[in-house]
Design an enzyme around this catalytic site. Structure first.
Site, PDB file in Angstrom:
ATOM      1  N   ASN A 202       0.813  -1.226   0.000  1.00 45.36           N
ATOM      2  CA  ASN A 202       0.000   0.000   0.000  1.00 45.36           C
ATOM      3  C   ASN A 202       0.847   1.278   0.000  1.00 45.36           C
ATOM      4  O   ASN A 202       0.351   2.355   0.281  1.00 45.36           O
ATOM      5  CB  ASN A 202      -0.972  -0.017   1.182  1.00 45.36           C
ATOM      6  N   SER A 375      -6.956   5.682   0.227  1.00 40.61           N
ATOM      7  CA  SER A 375      -6.519   4.635  -0.683  1.00 40.61           C
ATOM      8  C   SER A 375      -6.195   5.312  -2.011  1.00 40.61           C
ATOM      9  O   SER A 375      -6.505   6.483  -2.215  1.00 40.61           O
ATOM     10  CB  SER A 375      -7.616   3.606  -0.853  1.00 40.61           C
ATOM     11  N   SER A 380      -7.033  12.183   0.654  1.00 42.60           N
ATOM     12  CA  SER A 380      -6.282  12.047   1.893  1.00 42.60           C
ATOM     13  C   SER A 380      -6.655  13.243   2.763  1.00 42.60           C
ATOM     14  O   SER A 380      -7.242  14.207   2.264  1.00 42.60           O
ATOM     15  CB  SER A 380      -4.777  12.068   1.615  1.00 42.60           C
ATOM     16  N   HIS A 399      -4.802   6.231  11.214  1.00 42.66           N
ATOM     17  CA  HIS A 399      -3.676   6.358  10.268  1.00 42.66           C
ATOM     18  C   HIS A 399      -4.085   6.257   8.817  1.00 42.66           C
ATOM     19  O   HIS A 399      -3.310   6.607   7.931  1.00 42.66           O
ATOM     20  CB  HIS A 399      -2.580   5.360  10.596  1.00 42.66           C
TER      21      HIS A 399
END
Lengths: 476, 137
Positions: A202, A375, A380, A399
């Site tokens: 990721n 993602s 974000s 997080h």
């Protein structure tokens, strides 16, 4: 997960009273919808952590909690070494000090849109990413140890960045007490050629546009305004951190029973902080933290060079650098007094509130920037630590989005090419070595990061400051 | 299929199935490599030997897959054939593979390491050996 197993303290705080071998309560911060969506394993794991010796206050889980190894991902737990408190390799995680760093730019969306594909290509070539990624930097034994002691400070001294970068990194770029001699040769061998690389899974590097501001005052202090362009880097300590995690997990599994620690789950393997293995792991884990800080510093240097090749010399100062897989010694207020505690954050971000002495002068009044990665292809967020977060869960927040679906399931549903084309039609350019990796990381495989961030904001773990929308994503 | 992947919330499970414990360990190794690349595209040109020991079978599986991750990461190799001999807590393994070549080998994910989650080595109801665990990716 069935909410009837919890006592509802507020809309965003859910508590399990100690039962069985639990020494303290377990507390999950989340909305009812998020709790319902969580795996039953989160309940099992957050209550298991509450049984560990020397745990203070409660075993906490953040709004993005999901099934981890021993500890839930999104777990926070603090231990007092003087009360037999423990340290757990699983409670830190395999990718030690994996984290997010955000860089500010002076560019406009027009600048990026005019060179979007070119910038994506240059970043893709400049920042090694993907399976087994290596860089041209090769560390000998002596340099390896210097890096493990010096972290980002070592990287800056080697020419990767400037001294002013350091004040915007936790621990000013290097944590004290690292002991390279407690890191195995195998771990060092895995890291020899991996400095300045993203890795796979990721991890990513994103160029983002500030899409929305929620708190104008804090945003101003952070240097954020609508339509500003920022760069976010998500990566960790690569092979070195992973090998330290594996080495010490194996050791702790056999060591724990010798200290009379009964483990409800082997992965929860822990040893007293005041034991030989505990001290060695602490030193090795701190070396792992420094490796991650050095790694993100070098990736930052590569990123700056890539931007300069297109836009000419342009400053890319660090807004902040957070780590979300750590165990750190911190001072916290417990039962009316100050205590030194070892705070494990596994998939949780430190979120120190305004006035905290460990924050740099320039940010102290606003609180610590909390950088939350979405993602691939989704938003974000940037939040700020609050006064109250210090009292809730030792100054910690969520997080990231957290997976809603296994990689297995994601591979059945999506093809990498199709995901890349869909995102391109929304103006987001993806570059990745692995089409399969892209499918596994498809936006639909993750929970809605907005819901997680809103829950953190509502619980007052951290305050929402800005929302970022992706323009370019270099995927690991 | 003598090896398979099974789901985990964030990561992946690898499972080897065989008539013997040795075979189950060999198949589990294939399942791990198959996360990184299609093992059908890997020629078993060069061989590497490893020797390991652990207090029990389950920890031996962790050691075996840890050794495989280490060899892949540090030699930049991918493997497709394995031979395992377990005796009295000791494992002698041989790995056959070739250097990683991005132009020929399909790319999946990099495995960070084996974990103790869903760790199991034993004989199932069908009389077959199973060796499995979740790997962190």
């Amino acid at each position: 997960m069935d909410t009837s197993r919890f006592q509802r303290v507020s809309d965003t705080e859910w508590r399990v009273k100690p039962w069985g071998k639990m020494r303290v309560p377990a507390v999950i911060f989340a909305t009812e919808d998020l709790i319902r969506g969580m795996d039953d394993k989160v309940y099992e794991q957050v209550t298991n952590v509450a049984t560990l010796p020397g745990i203070e206050k409660a075993s906490f889980a953040m709004p993005d909690a999901h099934w981890g190894y021993g500890f839930p991902i999104g777990g926070v737990a603090a231990f007092d070494a003087d009360r037999g408190g423990v340290i757990s390799a699983g409670g830190v995680g395999f990718d030690i000090s994996c984290g997010v760093r955000t860089l500010l730019t002076t560019l406009s969306p027009g600048d990026v849109e005019g060179a979007q594909k070119e910038l994506a290509d240059v970043l893709y070539r400049s920042v090694p990413a993907g399976v087994g990624s290596t860089s041209a930097i090769k560390l000998g034994a002596k340099e390896m140890d210097s890096m493990l002691r010096g972290g980002a400070r070592w990287a800056v001294a080697e020419g990767y960045g400037t001294r002013s970068d350091l004040e915007r990194i936790e621990e000013e770029g290097a944590i004290d007490g690292a002991s390279p001699q407690d890191v195995s040769d195998r771990a060092k061998t895995r890291q020899r050629e991996a400095m300045g690389t993203l890795g796979s899974g990721n991890h990513y590097l994103e160029v983002q546009r500030v899409a929305e501001i929620f708190d104008a005052e804090i945003a101003r202090v952070f240097g954020l305004s609508v339509d500003g362009i920022v760069v976010s880097i998500h990566c960790g300590s690569r092979g070195l951190g992973h090998q330290i995690g594996t080495d010490y997990l194996k050791l702790m599994v056999n060591e724990a029973p010798r200290h009379g620690i009964q483990l409800p789950d082997r992965e929860l393997a822990s040893v007293p902080l005041k034991s030989e293995v505990g001290r060695r792991y602490l030193g090795a884990m701190r070396a792992g933290i420094n490796c991650a800080l050095a790694n993100r510093q070098i990736v930052t240097h590569f990123t700056r060079r890539a931007f300069a090749s297109i836009f000419g010399e342009t400053p890319l100062p660090i807004l902040y650098d957070v780590s979300h897989n750590t165990c750190k010694e911190e001072t916290h207020r417990v039962d009316g007094g100050q205590k030194r505690l070892f705070v494990h954050r596994k998939g949780a971000t430190r979120a120190f509130g305004p006035g905290h002495p460990e924050l740099p002068d320039s940010l102290r009044a606003a609180g610590q920037p909390v950088l939350i990665g979405g993602s691939m292809g989704t938003s974000s967020y940037i939040l700020a630590g609050t006064e109250k977060s210090m009292r809730l869960a030792f100054g910690s927040a969520c997080h990231g989005a957290g997976r809603a679906m296994s990689r297995h399931e994601a591979l059945k549903r999506w093809r990498g090419r199709q995901v890349i084309d869909d995102l391109a039609s929304r103006g987001i350019v993806i570059r990745s070595h692995s089409s399969r990796g892209v499918a596994e990381e498809a936006p639909g495989a993750y929970k809605d990061v907005a819901e997680v961030v809103n829950a953190a904001d509502e619980a007052d773990l951290a305050r929402k400051v800005a929302k970022l929308a992706p323009l370019i994503c270099v995927k690991g | 299929m003598p090896w398979e992947h099974f789901p985990h919330a964030a990561d992946m499970g690898v499972r080897g199935i065989g008539k013997t414990k040795n075979e189950a360990f060999e198949e589990a190794a294939k399942a791990l490599v198959a996360l990184t690349t299609d093992i059908g595209g890997v020629s078993p040109k060069e061989k590497i030997a490893v020797s390991l020991s652990a207090p029990d079978d389950e920890q031996l599986l962790v050691e075996w897959l840890d050794a495989l991750v280490f060899e892949m990461a540090t030699r930049r190799f991918v493997f497709s054939r394995f031979e395992v001999r377990i005796e009295g807590g000791k494992l002698d393994g041989t790995l056959w593979g070739e250097p990683w070549d991005e132009s020929r080998h399909s790319i999946g994910v990099e495995v960070k390491g084996p974990t103790f989650t869903e760790l199991h080595v034993g004989v199932g109801g069908d009389g077959l050996w199973v060796a499995q665990l979740i790997v962190d990716v």
